[in-house]
Design a protein around this motif. Structure first.
Motif, PDB file in Angstrom:
ATOM      1  N   ALA A  57       0.795  -1.233  -0.102  1.00 15.84           N
ATOM      2  CA  ALA A  57      -0.038  -0.008  -0.078  1.00 15.84           C
ATOM      3  C   ALA A  57       0.956   1.256  -0.098  1.00 15.84           C
ATOM      4  CB  ALA A  57      -0.937  -0.045   1.070  1.00 15.84           C
ATOM      5  N   SER A  58       2.179   1.143  -0.760  1.00 10.02           N
ATOM      6  CA  SER A  58       3.103   2.340  -0.420  1.00 10.02           C
ATOM      7  C   SER A  58       2.571   3.466  -1.203  1.00 10.02           C
ATOM      8  CB  SER A  58       4.338   1.878  -1.414  1.00 10.02           C
ATOM      9  OG  SER A  58       4.085   1.555  -2.772  1.00 10.02           O
ATOM     10  N   TYR A  59       1.469   3.736  -1.880  1.00 16.47           N
ATOM     11  CA  TYR A  59       0.955   4.771  -2.522  1.00 16.47           C
ATOM     12  C   TYR A  59      -0.378   5.494  -1.822  1.00 16.47           C
ATOM     13  CZ  TYR A  59       0.563   8.692  -5.861  1.00 16.47           C
ATOM     14  OH  TYR A  59       0.623   9.933  -6.605  1.00 16.47           O
ATOM     15  N   ILE A  60      -0.560   4.789  -0.741  1.00 15.96           N
ATOM     16  CA  ILE A  60      -1.846   5.028   0.258  1.00 15.96           C
ATOM     17  C   ILE A  60      -1.545   5.629   1.458  1.00 15.96           C
ATOM     18  CG2 ILE A  60      -4.084   4.233   0.932  1.00 15.96           C
ATOM     19  CD1 ILE A  60      -3.628   1.927  -0.749  1.00 15.96           C
ATOM     20  N   THR A  61      -1.971   7.100   1.645  1.00 18.63           N
ATOM     21  CA  THR A  61      -1.901   7.618   2.792  1.00 18.63           C
ATOM     22  C   THR A  61      -3.132   8.607   3.095  1.00 18.63           C
ATOM     23  OG1 THR A  61      -0.359   8.845   4.314  1.00 18.63           O
ATOM     24  CG2 THR A  61      -0.478   9.675   1.902  1.00 18.63           C
ATOM     25  N   GLY A  62      -3.532   9.068   3.974  1.00 21.14           N
ATOM     26  CA  GLY A  62      -4.760   9.595   4.214  1.00 21.14           C
ATOM     27  C   GLY A  62      -6.092   9.013   4.002  1.00 21.14           C
ATOM     28  N   HIS A  63      -6.037   7.763   3.641  1.00 19.40           N
ATOM     29  CA  HIS A  63      -7.230   6.942   3.426  1.00 19.40           C
ATOM     30  C   HIS A  63      -7.926   6.621   4.535  1.00 19.40           C
ATOM     31  CE1 HIS A  63      -9.829   4.536   0.724  1.00 19.40           C
ATOM     32  NE2 HIS A  63      -9.386   3.435   1.183  1.00 19.40           N
ATOM     33  N   SER A  64      -9.380   6.572   4.201  1.00 20.69           N
ATOM     34  CA  SER A  64     -10.122   6.044   5.394  1.00 20.69           C
ATOM     35  C   SER A  64     -10.916   4.734   4.798  1.00 20.69           C
ATOM     36  CB  SER A  64     -11.515   6.834   5.705  1.00 20.69           C
ATOM     37  OG  SER A  64     -10.712   8.144   6.274  1.00 20.69           O
ATOM     38  N   MET A  65     -10.184   3.604   4.976  1.00 22.39           N
ATOM     39  CA  MET A  65     -10.900   2.278   4.565  1.00 22.39           C
ATOM     40  C   MET A  65     -11.964   1.780   5.124  1.00 22.39           C
ATOM     41  SD  MET A  65      -9.031  -1.288   3.584  1.00 22.39           S
ATOM     42  CE  MET A  65      -8.122  -0.799   2.234  1.00 22.39           C
ATOM     43  N   ILE A  66     -13.114   1.785   4.560  1.00 21.10           N
ATOM     44  CA  ILE A  66     -14.505   1.427   5.248  1.00 21.10           C
ATOM     45  C   ILE A  66     -14.755  -0.273   5.173  1.00 21.10           C
ATOM     46  CG2 ILE A  66     -16.932   1.719   5.212  1.00 21.10           C
ATOM     47  CD1 ILE A  66     -16.634   4.422   4.079  1.00 21.10           C
ATOM     48  N   ILE A  67     -14.797  -0.950   6.047  1.00 22.05           N
ATOM     49  CA  ILE A  67     -14.986  -2.288   6.187  1.00 22.05           C
ATOM     50  C   ILE A  67     -16.118  -2.724   6.867  1.00 22.05           C
ATOM     51  CG2 ILE A  67     -14.032  -4.770   6.614  1.00 22.05           C
ATOM     52  CD1 ILE A  67     -11.454  -3.639   6.044  1.00 22.05           C
ATOM     53  N   ASP A  68     -17.438  -2.694   6.524  1.00 22.69           N
ATOM     54  CA  ASP A  68     -18.670  -3.028   7.230  1.00 22.69           C
ATOM     55  C   ASP A  68     -19.604  -3.924   6.584  1.00 22.69           C
ATOM     56  OD1 ASP A  68     -19.505  -1.534   4.938  1.00 22.69           O
ATOM     57  OD2 ASP A  68     -20.265   0.243   6.189  1.00 22.69           O
ATOM     58  N   GLY A  69     -19.205  -4.794   5.534  1.00 23.25           N
ATOM     59  CA  GLY A  69     -20.343  -5.643   5.049  1.00 23.25           C
ATOM     60  C   GLY A  69     -21.332  -5.034   4.245  1.00 23.25           C
ATOM     61  N   GLY A  70     -20.999  -3.614   3.763  1.00 24.97           N
ATOM     62  CA  GLY A  70     -21.865  -2.763   2.726  1.00 24.97           C
ATOM     63  C   GLY A  70     -22.900  -1.974   3.877  1.00 24.97           C
ATOM     64  N   PHE A  71     -22.801  -1.976   5.157  1.00 20.36           N
ATOM     65  CA  PHE A  71     -23.662  -1.221   6.089  1.00 20.36           C
ATOM     66  C   PHE A  71     -23.931   0.202   5.639  1.00 20.36           C
ATOM     67  CE2 PHE A  71     -24.868   0.962  10.049  1.00 20.36           C
ATOM     68  CZ  PHE A  71     -25.953   0.474  10.316  1.00 20.36           C
ATOM     69  N   SER A  72     -22.524   0.748   5.393  1.00 21.38           N
ATOM     70  CA  SER A  72     -22.929   2.181   5.346  1.00 21.38           C
ATOM     71  C   SER A  72     -22.985   2.707   3.733  1.00 21.38           C
ATOM     72  CB  SER A  72     -21.660   2.938   5.662  1.00 21.38           C
ATOM     73  OG  SER A  72     -20.369   2.568   5.132  1.00 21.38           O
ATOM     74  N   SER A  73     -23.043   1.764   2.912  1.00 19.54           N
ATOM     75  CA  SER A  73     -23.133   1.810   1.524  1.00 19.54           C
ATOM     76  C   SER A  73     -24.289   2.785   0.962  1.00 19.54           C
ATOM     77  CB  SER A  73     -23.016   0.479   0.697  1.00 19.54           C
ATOM     78  OG  SER A  73     -24.058  -0.189   0.943  1.00 19.54           O
ATOM     79  N   SER A  74     -25.334   2.895   1.774  1.00 16.64           N
ATOM     80  CA  SER A  74     -26.485   3.250   1.404  1.00 16.64           C
ATOM     81  C   SER A  74     -26.669   4.716   1.563  1.00 16.64           C
ATOM     82  CB  SER A  74     -27.745   2.738   1.968  1.00 16.64           C
ATOM     83  OG  SER A  74     -27.769   3.019   3.279  1.00 16.64           O
ATOM     84  N   PHE A  75     -25.508   5.550   2.196  1.00 20.21           N
ATOM     85  CA  PHE A  75     -25.548   6.638   2.766  1.00 20.21           C
ATOM     86  C   PHE A  75     -24.151   7.359   2.702  1.00 20.21           C
ATOM     87  CE2 PHE A  75     -25.244   4.297   6.791  1.00 20.21           C
ATOM     88  CZ  PHE A  75     -24.118   4.727   7.416  1.00 20.21           C
ATOM     89  N   ARG A  76     -23.178   6.851   1.967  1.00 17.67           N
ATOM     90  CA  ARG A  76     -21.901   7.287   1.524  1.00 17.67           C
ATOM     91  C   ARG A  76     -21.493   7.376   0.126  1.00 17.67           C
ATOM     92  NH1 ARG A  76     -18.441   2.940   0.919  1.00 17.67           N
ATOM     93  NH2 ARG A  76     -18.953   1.152   2.019  1.00 17.67           N
TER      94      ARG A  76
END
Length: 258
Positions: A239-258
């Protein structure tokens, strides 16, 4: 896979932190676990030992700046450096209480760990990584930090603040070889979530769990190891080019409002 790297897992005595410490040990990291409870730490250390690896435990209250500074110093004294850190410590004190009913002491206690404590960890971890020329951090936030949640106003505020710290620090240290990311966790089978279910319905917490699952598109609660896999990937050179990222892992729970 042997990495030869040193990782500090704050909150490594339970839940996602414990899973991260165990998986890191399997992957060849030298693991240091920080937490408040030696008994819980002993269980994690035993699980790691059974996998043929070793870890070191340092008892720490991350709301105390002196203890956090000592923690990082001890990691360096023991192993010479600190290549990676996962900050997964959290309290669920006050969850289930409406905002106007939260006592000031409960607010201070929760924010002292869930936000100030994470800031202190980042502060001293980054100072060490600047000395050694780089490193990688992952802060474990929550999908509650993406918005709000009834009965969890203080917890949500702290987790939201954690995302602000993560993104700001990622920009500040991007050219110093330090990557800083966050994991926004949904529902995972942890003692903290089980405690929330018990608070909601002491007589039948499993009923609350089933109701919660109904809101998750995948219709299940995640296993902490699934979060650990993502954390170790974010910490890795893959993940060498990834910084400042918020990775969401929630089984799709928040996918309807983000």
């Amino acid at each position: 896979m042997q990495t030869g790297k040193v990782i500090l897992v704050v909150g490594g005595t339970s839940g996602i932190g414990s899973a991260t410490a165990q998986l890191a040990a399997e992957r060849g990291y030298t693991v240091v676990i920080a937490g408040r409870d030696p008994q819980k730490a002993a269980q994690v250390m035993k699980a790691i030992k059974e996998k043929g690896a070793l870890a070191h435990f340092l008892q720490t209250d991350i709301s105390d700046s002196r203890q956090v500074a000592h923690l990082v110093d001890e990691v360096v004294r023991l192993y010479g450096r600190m290549d990676a850190a996962c900050n997964s410590a959290a309290l669920d004190e006050g969850v289930g209480v409406a905002l106007a009913d939260v006592e000031e002491e409960a607010y201070d206690y929760q924010m002292g760990v869930n936000l100030k404590g994470i800031w202190l960890c980042m502060k001293y971890q980054i100072r060490q990584m600047l000395k050694q020329g780089g490193g990688s951090l992952v802060n474990v936030s929550s999908i509650n930090g993406l918005g709000g949640a009834q009965g969890a106003s203080i917890y949500s505020a702290a987790k939201s603040g954690m995302l602000g710290l993560t993104k700001s620090a990622a920009q500040e240290y991007a050219t110093a070889g330090i990557r800083i990311n966050a994991l926004c966790a949904g529902a995972f089978k942890t003692p903290m979530l089980e405690n929330v279910f018990k608070k909601a319905n002491p007589d039948n917490p499993s009923q609350v769990e089933e109701q919660y699952k109904a809101f998750i598109p995948m219709q299940r609660i995640g296993h902490p190891s699934e979060a650990a896999e993502a954390i170790l990937w974010l910490l890795s050179d893959q993940a060498s080019y990834i910084t400042g990222h918020s990775m969401i892992i929630d089984g799709g729970f928040s996918s309807s409002f983000r």
